[in-house]
Design an enzyme around this catalytic site. Structure first.
Site, PDB file in Angstrom:
ATOM      1  N   ARG A 120       0.823  -1.206   0.000  1.00 35.67           N
ATOM      2  CA  ARG A 120       0.000   0.000   0.000  1.00 35.67           C
ATOM      3  C   ARG A 120       0.859   1.259   0.000  1.00 35.67           C
ATOM      4  O   ARG A 120       0.316   2.356  -0.022  1.00 35.67           O
ATOM      5  CB  ARG A 120      -0.870   0.007   1.244  1.00 35.67           C
ATOM      6  CG  ARG A 120      -2.306  -0.476   1.014  1.00 35.67           C
ATOM      7  CD  ARG A 120      -2.992  -0.373   2.359  1.00 35.67           C
ATOM      8  NE  ARG A 120      -4.422  -0.323   2.315  1.00 35.67           N
ATOM      9  CZ  ARG A 120      -5.223  -1.370   2.429  1.00 35.67           C
ATOM     10  NH1 ARG A 120      -4.739  -2.585   2.497  1.00 35.67           N
ATOM     11  NH2 ARG A 120      -6.531  -1.197   2.470  1.00 35.67           N
ATOM     12  N   ARG A 179     -21.616  -2.404   1.944  1.00 38.75           N
ATOM     13  CA  ARG A 179     -20.850  -3.657   1.985  1.00 38.75           C
ATOM     14  C   ARG A 179     -21.176  -4.461   3.244  1.00 38.75           C
ATOM     15  O   ARG A 179     -21.207  -3.934   4.341  1.00 38.75           O
ATOM     16  CB  ARG A 179     -19.359  -3.350   1.945  1.00 38.75           C
ATOM     17  CG  ARG A 179     -18.498  -4.588   2.117  1.00 38.75           C
ATOM     18  CD  ARG A 179     -17.152  -4.412   1.508  1.00 38.75           C
ATOM     19  NE  ARG A 179     -16.290  -3.560   2.300  1.00 38.75           N
ATOM     20  CZ  ARG A 179     -15.029  -3.292   1.947  1.00 38.75           C
ATOM     21  NH1 ARG A 179     -14.544  -3.773   0.814  1.00 38.75           N
ATOM     22  NH2 ARG A 179     -14.292  -2.523   2.703  1.00 38.75           N
ATOM     23  N   ARG A 226     -18.081  -4.343   8.448  1.00 40.49           N
ATOM     24  CA  ARG A 226     -16.768  -4.082   9.039  1.00 40.49           C
ATOM     25  C   ARG A 226     -16.794  -2.814   9.878  1.00 40.49           C
ATOM     26  O   ARG A 226     -17.430  -1.837   9.505  1.00 40.49           O
ATOM     27  CB  ARG A 226     -15.730  -3.910   7.930  1.00 40.49           C
ATOM     28  CG  ARG A 226     -15.074  -5.194   7.532  1.00 40.49           C
ATOM     29  CD  ARG A 226     -14.224  -5.048   6.318  1.00 40.49           C
ATOM     30  NE  ARG A 226     -13.265  -3.946   6.366  1.00 40.49           N
ATOM     31  CZ  ARG A 226     -12.312  -3.759   5.459  1.00 40.49           C
ATOM     32  NH1 ARG A 226     -12.217  -4.608   4.444  1.00 40.49           N
ATOM     33  NH2 ARG A 226     -11.488  -2.755   5.554  1.00 40.49           N
ATOM     34  N   ARG A 269      -9.870   6.744   4.269  1.00 36.61           N
ATOM     35  CA  ARG A 269      -9.206   5.637   3.578  1.00 36.61           C
ATOM     36  C   ARG A 269      -8.995   5.964   2.095  1.00 36.61           C
ATOM     37  O   ARG A 269      -7.979   5.594   1.509  1.00 36.61           O
ATOM     38  CB  ARG A 269     -10.002   4.342   3.743  1.00 36.61           C
ATOM     39  CG  ARG A 269      -9.788   3.750   5.150  1.00 36.61           C
ATOM     40  CD  ARG A 269     -10.933   2.872   5.589  1.00 36.61           C
ATOM     41  NE  ARG A 269     -11.091   1.677   4.817  1.00 36.61           N
ATOM     42  CZ  ARG A 269     -12.240   1.007   4.694  1.00 36.61           C
ATOM     43  NH1 ARG A 269     -13.340   1.449   5.294  1.00 36.61           N
ATOM     44  NH2 ARG A 269     -12.296  -0.085   3.991  1.00 36.61           N
TER      45      ARG A 269
HETATM   46  P1  AMP Z   1      -8.317  -3.780   3.927  1.00 34.13           P
HETATM   47  O1  AMP Z   1      -9.095  -4.946   4.462  1.00 34.13           O
HETATM   48  O2  AMP Z   1      -7.286  -4.189   2.899  1.00 34.13           O
HETATM   49  O3  AMP Z   1      -9.203  -2.659   3.453  1.00 34.13           O
HETATM   50  O4  AMP Z   1      -7.455  -3.200   5.162  1.00 34.13           O
HETATM   51  C1  AMP Z   1      -8.109  -2.675   6.315  1.00 34.13           C
HETATM   52  C2  AMP Z   1      -7.149  -1.790   7.101  1.00 34.13           C
HETATM   53  O5  AMP Z   1      -6.017  -2.554   7.522  1.00 34.13           O
HETATM   54  C3  AMP Z   1      -6.551  -0.615   6.336  1.00 34.13           C
HETATM   55  O6  AMP Z   1      -7.413   0.521   6.331  1.00 34.13           O
HETATM   56  C4  AMP Z   1      -5.263  -0.361   7.122  1.00 34.13           C
HETATM   57  O7  AMP Z   1      -5.514   0.312   8.354  1.00 34.13           O
HETATM   58  C5  AMP Z   1      -4.832  -1.780   7.465  1.00 34.13           C
HETATM   59  N1  AMP Z   1      -3.960  -2.354   6.387  1.00 34.13           N
HETATM   60  C6  AMP Z   1      -4.234  -3.419   5.583  1.00 34.13           C
HETATM   61  N2  AMP Z   1      -3.221  -3.659   4.728  1.00 34.13           N
HETATM   62  C7  AMP Z   1      -2.272  -2.723   4.991  1.00 34.13           C
HETATM   63  C8  AMP Z   1      -0.999  -2.411   4.433  1.00 34.13           C
HETATM   64  N3  AMP Z   1      -0.504  -3.122   3.397  1.00 34.13           N
HETATM   65  N4  AMP Z   1      -0.316  -1.365   4.968  1.00 34.13           N
HETATM   66  C9  AMP Z   1      -0.794  -0.650   5.996  1.00 34.13           C
HETATM   67  N5  AMP Z   1      -2.004  -0.867   6.560  1.00 34.13           N
HETATM   68  C10 AMP Z   1      -2.746  -1.887   6.065  1.00 34.13           C
END
Ligand code: AMP
Length: 221
Positions: free
Chosen positions: A91, A130, A163, A174
């Site tokens: 990310r 969602r 979520r 985000r």
């Molecule tokens: P996601 O399920 O991929 O939308 O991730 C949910 C949350 O987890 C994000 O908003 C971040 O706070 C954290 N997160 C997930 N993947 C990463 C990553 N590669 N780097 C930093 N934070 C992450």
């Protein structure tokens, strides 16, 4: 090398998790979702979970060194040797650089980066609707992709959940974080010749998946 080492890129709500479910079912790749791994650590109350929780609740990123460590351990497991699907990682540019370095240590490289492109306003609407199944992980949208019976998973009948970070305020943060810190990865991977774009705006999951399959069929490294 015949493995597909795939990254899914896209803003929050772009459909990465949904496409990941379809890809792993078809291609037999292990699904490596840093968001899922972090949510599991938060639910278990591990030290890493406690460290990650505050960033996740505000929609900010968890520190690079934390997620890089998680991914390094996961990619060292035997099932990832024959290919993998990364969903939600990298990310940031430092994460992408760390990934390249850790893969090259074992003679591997990223083979496909699929960027799912959806306009920001549509992302907000999608995330508000969602829901996901806590048992099998299948993702629905109350407006665009509803379950057959309201609130219940088609696969196992479990009650669908939302979520904790899927609220409008967190979503806008985000999306901003995505644009500032993650979107630069498009240029990073374009320069390395592995980036392909799939258009997700206004499209159903199966329409996006048809594009994804064409991308993965191309250049089977
Ligand atoms: P996601 O399920 O991929 O939308 O991730 C949910 C949350 O987890 C994000 O908003 C971040 O706070 C954290 N997160 C997930 N993947 C990463 C990553 N590669 N780097 C930093 N934070 C992450």
């Amino acid at each position: 090398m015949s493995a597909r080492n795939v990254i899914l890129l896209g803003g929050p709500g772009a459909g990465k998790g949904t496409q990941a479910g379809l890809i792993v079912a078809d291609y037999g790749l292990p699904h490596i979702s840093t968001g899922e791994m972090l949510r599991a650590a938060v639910a278990k109350g591990t030290a890493m979970g406690r460290e990650a929780q505050r960033s996740m609740e505000s929609g900010s990123l968890v520190p690079d060194e934390v997620v890089i460590g998680v991914v390094r351990d996961r990619l060292a497991e035997p099932d990832a040797a024959a290919g993998f699907l990364l969903d939600g990682f990298p990310r940031t540019v430092p994460q992408a650089e760390a990934l390249d370095a850790m893969l090259s240590e074992t003679g591997r490289a990223v083979t496909h980066v699929v960027a799912i492109e959806v306009p920001a306003e549509e992302l907000v609407q999608r995330i508000a609707g969602r829901r996901s199944c806590p048992v099998c992980g299948r993702i629905y949208n109350v407006t665009f992709d509803p379950p057959r019976s309201a609130g219940l998973c088609d696969v196992d009948g479990a009650e669908l959940v939302q979520r904790a970070d899927d609220n409008e305020e967190t979503v806008r943060n985000r999306i901003r974080v995505y644009e500032e810190q993650t979107a630069p990865l498009l240029g990073y991977y374009e320069a390395r010749g592995v980036l392909e774009r799939a258009f997700g705006g206004g499209k159903r999951p199966d329409e996006v998946y048809a594009q994804v399959k064409r991308i993965l069929a191309d250049r089977p490294a």
